[in-house]
Motif scaffolding. Structure first.
Motif, PDB file in Angstrom:
ATOM      1  N   ILE A 294      -7.148  -7.408   3.290  1.00  0.00           N
ATOM      2  CA  ILE A 294      -8.482  -7.038   2.821  1.00  0.00           C
ATOM      3  C   ILE A 294      -9.543  -7.664   3.720  1.00  0.00           C
ATOM      4  O   ILE A 294     -10.477  -7.011   4.172  1.00  0.00           O
ATOM      5  N   PHE A 324      -4.815  -1.514  -3.591  1.00  0.00           N
ATOM      6  CA  PHE A 324      -6.202  -1.922  -3.357  1.00  0.00           C
ATOM      7  C   PHE A 324      -6.372  -2.602  -1.991  1.00  0.00           C
ATOM      8  O   PHE A 324      -7.437  -2.535  -1.378  1.00  0.00           O
ATOM      9  N   GLY A 328      -8.942  -1.966   1.051  1.00  0.00           N
ATOM     10  CA  GLY A 328      -9.693  -3.052   1.675  1.00  0.00           C
ATOM     11  C   GLY A 328      -9.569  -3.057   3.180  1.00  0.00           C
ATOM     12  O   GLY A 328     -10.539  -3.271   3.901  1.00  0.00           O
ATOM     13  N   THR A 336     -13.898  -0.952  -1.003  1.00  0.00           N
ATOM     14  CA  THR A 336     -13.525  -1.752  -2.177  1.00  0.00           C
ATOM     15  C   THR A 336     -14.667  -1.798  -3.183  1.00  0.00           C
ATOM     16  O   THR A 336     -14.442  -1.679  -4.382  1.00  0.00           O
ATOM     17  N   VAL A 381      -6.644  -5.951  -9.633  1.00  0.00           N
ATOM     18  CA  VAL A 381      -7.565  -6.251  -8.529  1.00  0.00           C
ATOM     19  C   VAL A 381      -7.705  -7.760  -8.363  1.00  0.00           C
ATOM     20  O   VAL A 381      -7.708  -8.281  -7.248  1.00  0.00           O
ATOM     21  N   ILE A 385      -6.957  -9.528  -4.785  1.00  0.00           N
ATOM     22  CA  ILE A 385      -7.970 -10.247  -4.011  1.00  0.00           C
ATOM     23  C   ILE A 385      -7.840 -11.760  -4.174  1.00  0.00           C
ATOM     24  O   ILE A 385      -8.678 -12.510  -3.697  1.00  0.00           O
TER      25      ILE A 385
END
Lengths: 427, 622
Positions: A294, A324, A328, A336, A381, A385
């Motif tokens: 990301i 996700f 990213g 995102t 998420v 992250i």
């Protein structure tokens, strides 16, 4: 009621957001499973091909869901619940084991995951129970029954083992809160989580010191005529310290090393850079890699099909739970942030839809839908992250997976079907 | 409250996520992550390091191929360890240990298993290498020295360390970089630029193809061949003379500022720091903290210059107009500072400038020094003027030569003395020792050589430098081609140079004359002290000699500083004469002097402070 009027009354904003999310999800599944050798879209041997098939299947189910009578869902909700529980039970005998978890029925062309179905049926069953004229949520007994409805699937799913999916059912407590479960349950729960985290981060001693200081501060600032319930406060303090001690005990003695590592990675407990690197290579590998992927996307991203870490398959499960991170890397912060905003808009829209329901069942089911979708979004998420520990659950509408997409779609569209009927007082 | 609970949580989480994502993707993002991206493998193509030649085109440093056996641990399949160890020429324990170490470093990145195989081992191994999956041979090039001299000038190369990596993003683990001397100074010229090819890989470390179709790939840029100003023959000769002595020699070409030789004693053979024995040898050299062979005395040793400074004080006094060449001072075998007498070895009598210089009379220069200060109302003003003149000769500050290390030396200022004695609480008699190059002044050998270069040029010098040519073309750098003017007018140099020439003809250096070459020189004998068990103890004087030759067409300016060599014309003077003759004539006729210098060592002097016994200093025995 004619089919035309249903279409007219559908909430098209929700459907639009849903469609965009599904589309973005598929695009990124395509990218994360992309190989130079095979670039065709309609190839059902590839994952993106399969997902496309599931998207079409979902569309068919949407039509079916919308075509059925509104009261069908309320009337048969108990039956659905029963069936899904039986299916969960049946896994212990007929289940197919994938990656250590016996969570699927092998239907030949398709692996059915009944826990996904159970999310829908439990939301329905809970709404049905709570909206029953005889249920009074202020009563302890009824509170217990309501919670039992969530607990049965949890008990059946944990041993699969699939603790991540089991966790999702607790989100339905929001529905009960909305309907009047005293909020101090929530406060106590949050307080315990806070103590848990603080114990791991600072240790019991600091919690004790913090409590004592807090009490002193409170006594100094309290109004003169306020009588302190000395006994209760003392009990609460002692209970807190005991809880903190038991956290230590559970963490050290009951948890396994991999659990401890997950927590120490999450709470940044490990200060020794060598050990940290070791954790990043083993238990924290997924999180570390997805965070890096990301991060490397920057503001604008590397571009569609240009993600080097995605191409190199560095993030495991990137097409499913870690989709996700593909967004990213390839679409950057723009991508995102768009997805986060879309989800937030969806949830807020659904909340306002739920609140405008005149029918109790519809409102409660709506809250069930939001709770389930939101907790998936939050945990998934948050994990990808790197601000929550690794818990393997999919991102609704976006992650690869037939059962997931299908039942999330059904979950959502049942509510939209109920909503389309909101102006009618009764069925 | 219940109605907005869930909405509030949704909004808070949304904001938290956006915050975290902006931290990751905006704040923590750095655009050049190609290097850190595990999905991109960089394959490097290293150009050959540039050769180094001397001023006459003689090779000093070249390259030798070397072969490292590399291993990628996770690709290693089962193998016949004993046979393989036999081929590698190592024992089984060492093999297992090295393999384990490589595994700990990384199982997917290559590590060096055996460093620098000999050519014979390589030849034997090469054919059979295919049998051993996971191992391969990496060709590298090692430095090859065509001389055993000039270690301090040439420097050496070694693997980059953590600090280098942090400082310069060009380097990656395992690459080589210049450490000292020319190798460090001209690292970028010599190194060239490595070429790189980026390969996209998957999680299993398999190549999938070129990254971005090779659009980021670059070709290597060859390292440049350079010539340095060193004269190989002179450098080698000087080092031969320095054996057994400690100190520094610097020889310059006055008309250009080119450094002809730069010798530090004791020194070492540069080949010691190449190859498999490198780190062992380096530790040995580095740990010799007494003789300190890795410390380049020619540019780093700041010492009291002694009598050569008399020439400068004479020039300053002339420039300030406080004396002329006929001014006389009487020497009473010394001179008085207040009621205290300071000695002089010139023999006493009436001294003028010429005899003051060539007999090295302390009294004469103490007198001249005082007159400089007496010209001004306050000592502070006098000090400022004196300091300005001194510094115009490149003293008391970095000279600006192109070598990575240096020292300022010291020309004291009024602030310096204010700190010592207090404001206005000192006068010229406090600092009178500076007139004869003792006291608070300090200079390095290269500064002394440069000072002589400025005198030889009658008032200007060219910044000393070491780089002469790049790829055969002379360098053009105004920093080195524009003269730096001293504050002394040209006309004042003639009498001083005449005095310096008389040093050779009939003065303190008359017994080391070179037949057929007129030399202007100045001897120096510098007192020095050390601490033994906390007690300040005087050691045998340092022997100092500065010179340039020939007087009328200077080709070489030289400073020789020999620690504890006693008086100036002894070790330093001998060596200076020999080097001047060697450089100008190309051969040495002073066979007696040469024999003496090759045979004599000063090890017995250097042993004295460590003997634990009482010792005598300044003994006349040769």
């Amino acid at each position: 009621m004619s089919g035309k009027s249903v279409l007219k009354r559908l909430d098209w904003l929700t459907i639009l957001i849903y469609a965009i999310l599904v589309f973005i999800g598929w695009l990124n599944i395509y990218s994360s499973t992309f190989t130079e050798a095979d670039q065709s879209i309609f190839n059902f041997s590839t994952l993106h091909g399969k997902q496309l098939f599931f998207i079409m299947a979902s569309a068919i189910f949407v039509v079916i869901v919308l075509a059925l009578e509104v009261n069908f869902y309320e009337r048969f909700s108990s039956l659905f619940y029963l069936i899904s529980m039986v299916m969960l039970l049946g896994l212990f005998v007929f289940g197919k084991t994938v990656a250590g978890a016996t969570s699927w029925y092998d239907l030949g062309f398709f692996n059915l995951q009944p826990s996904e179905l159970a999310k829908v049926t439990t939301a329905l069953a809970l709404a049905k129970y709570l909206s029953d004229i005889q249920t009074d949520i202020k009563r302890r007994k009824d509170q217990l029954y309501a919670i039992l409805i969530l607990f049965i699937p949890v008990l059946l799913i944990v041993p699969q083992p699939d603790p991540g999916s089991a966790l999702v059912f607790f989100a339905l407590i929001f529905v009960i809160f909305r309907e009047g479960l005293p909020l101090y349950y929530l406060s106590i729960g949050l307080f315990l989580i806070l103590i848990f985290v603080c114990t791991l981060m600072f240790g019991t001693i600091w919690i004790t010191i913090g409590l004592v200081l807090g009490l002193i501060l409170f006594l100094l600032l309290k109004r003169k005529n306020f009588k302190v319930p000395v006994f209760q406060v003392a009990i609460a303090c002692i209970a807190t310290i005991l809880f903190s001690l038991s956290v230590n005990f559970v963490f050290e003695k009951v948890f396994e090393q991999r659990h401890r590592d997950r927590f120490s990675l999450w709470l940044r407990l490990e200060k020794d850079p060598k050990k940290l690197e070791e954790i990043q290579k083993t238990i924290g590998y997924n999180t570390y890699q997805s965070e890096k992927a990301i991060e490397s996307g920057g503001f604008y991203g590397k571009g569609f099909l240009e993600g080097t870490r995605t191409k190199g398959d560095f993030v495991p499960e990137q097409h499913s739970d870690y989709i996700f991170s593909t967004i990213g890397e390839e679409w950057g912060f723009i991508g995102t942030a768009t997805v986060v905003i879309l989800f937030t808009m969806l949830f807020l829209r659904l909340t306002s839809l739920a609140e405008r329901q005149k029918n109790d069942f519809s409102r409660m089911y709506g809250y069930g839908v939001i709770s389930i979708l939101f907790v998936h979004f939050f945990i998934n998420v948050g994990m990808v992250i790197g601000i929550l520990p690794t818990i393997g659950i999919p991102l609704p509408f976006m992650s690869y997976g037939g059962s997931g997409l299908l039942f999330f779609t059904i979950l959502l569209f049942i509510f939209l079907r109920l909503d389309s009927n909101r102006l009618k007082e009764s069925f | 409250m219940r109605k907005i609970l869930l909405s509030s949580i949704i909004i808070i989480i949304g904001i938290t996520f956006i915050g975290r994502l902006s931290y990751l993707q905006i704040f923590r993002f750095s655009p050049n992550q190609v290097m850190e991206d595990p999905a991109i493998k960089a394959i490097y193509d290293y150009p050959e390091r540039g050769y180094i030649y001397d001023r006459n085109g003689k090779l000093l440093v070249g390259n030798d191929p070397a072969y490292d056996v590399m291993v990628i641990p996770r690709e290693v399949k089962s193998l016949d360890t004993i046979e393989f160890c036999g081929l590698l020429g190592i024992d089984k324990e060492k093999f297992i240990k090295s393999l384990k170490k490589a595994k700990t470093y990384s199982s997917r990145l290559p590590s060096v298993l055996v460093h620098q195989l000999s050519k014979e081992d390589y030849a034997r191994l090469q054919e059979k290498m295919r049998k051993y999956t996971g191992f391969y041979i990496q060709k590298r090039s090692l430095r090859y020295y065509d001389t055993s001299s000039g270690a301090n000038v040439l420097g050496y190369i070694s693997e980059v360390n953590e600090r280098d990596l942090a400082k310069n993003k060009y380097y990656i683990q395992g690459e080589l970089t210049g450490r000292t001397g020319v190798e460090k100074q001209y690292e970028e010229l010599l190194r060239g630029r490595k070429g790189v090819q980026y390969i996209q890989k998957d999680r299993f470390n398999r190549d999938i193809g070129p990254y971005k179709n090779g659009s980021l790939d670059t070709l290597p840029i060859q390292g440049k061949q350079i010539s340095i100003t060193i004269d190989k023959v002179l450098q080698e000769y000087g080092e031969k003379l320095m054996v057994g002595k400690r100190g520094g020699i610097v020889a310059l070409e006055p008309s250009t500022g080119e450094i002809l030789s730069m010798i530090s004693g004791p020194t070492y053979d540069p080949s010691l720091l190449v190859g498999r024995q490198r780190s062992k040898n380096y530790t040995k050299l580095y740990n010799d903290t007494i003789a300190n062979p890795t410390w380049d005395r020619s540019i780093l040793a700041q010492q009291p210059p002694g009598s050569p400074f008399k020439a400068l004080n004479a020039l300053i006094a002339l420039q300030e107009g406080v004396i002329d060449e006929n001014t006389t001072v009487r020497c009473y075998n010394g001179f008085y500072v207040g009621r205290k007498k300071r000695g002089c070895h010139c023999g006493g009598g009436l001294r003028n400038m010429n005899s003051g210089i060539h007999k090295s009379c302390n009294a004469y220069f103490a007198g001249a020094f005082r007159k400089i200060y007496d010209k001004y109302k306050s000592t502070d003003d006098g000090m400022d003027v004196w300091e300005k003149h001194m510094k115009s000769f490149g003293l008391g500050n970095y000279l600006g030569y192109d070598l990575p290390y240096g020292q300022k030396g010291r020309i004291p200022s009024k602030e310096y003395y204010d700190k010592w004695y207090g404001d206005n609480r000192w006068s010229s008699s406090f600092i009178i020792s500076n007139s004869i190059g003792q006291g608070e002044v300090l200079a390095t050998p290269i500064q002394l050589a440069n000072m002589m270069s400025a005198i030889a040029n009658r008032g200007h010098y060219f910044t000393p430098h070491i780089l002469k040519k790049i790829e055969g073309k002379n360098i053009v750098n105004p920093k080195y081609t524009e003269p730096k003017h001293t504050t002394i007018e040209r006309k004042h140099f003639a009498p001083v140079i005449e005095g310096l020439a008389d040093v050779y003809r009939k003065g303190t250096a008359r017994w080391i004359q070179i037949p057929g070459i007129e030399v202007a020189g100045k001897t120096g004998t510098a007192e020095n002290f050390t601490k033994i068990d906390g007690v300040r103890t005087q050691l045998t004087d340092h022997s100092v000699f500065v010179a340039f030759a020939p007087v009328n067409n200077p080709q070489i300016a030289i400073a020789v500083y020999i620690e504890n060599g006693y008086y100036g014309s002894r070790y330093a003077g001998h060596i200076a004469s020999l080097m001047i003759e060697k450089y100008i004539k190309g051969e040495v006729t002073l066979k007696n002097l040469e024999k003496k210098m090759l045979e004599k060592t000063l090890e017995h002097e250097y042993a004295k402070p460590y003997s634990g016994k009482e010792f005598k200093i300044n003994e006349y025995v040769w």
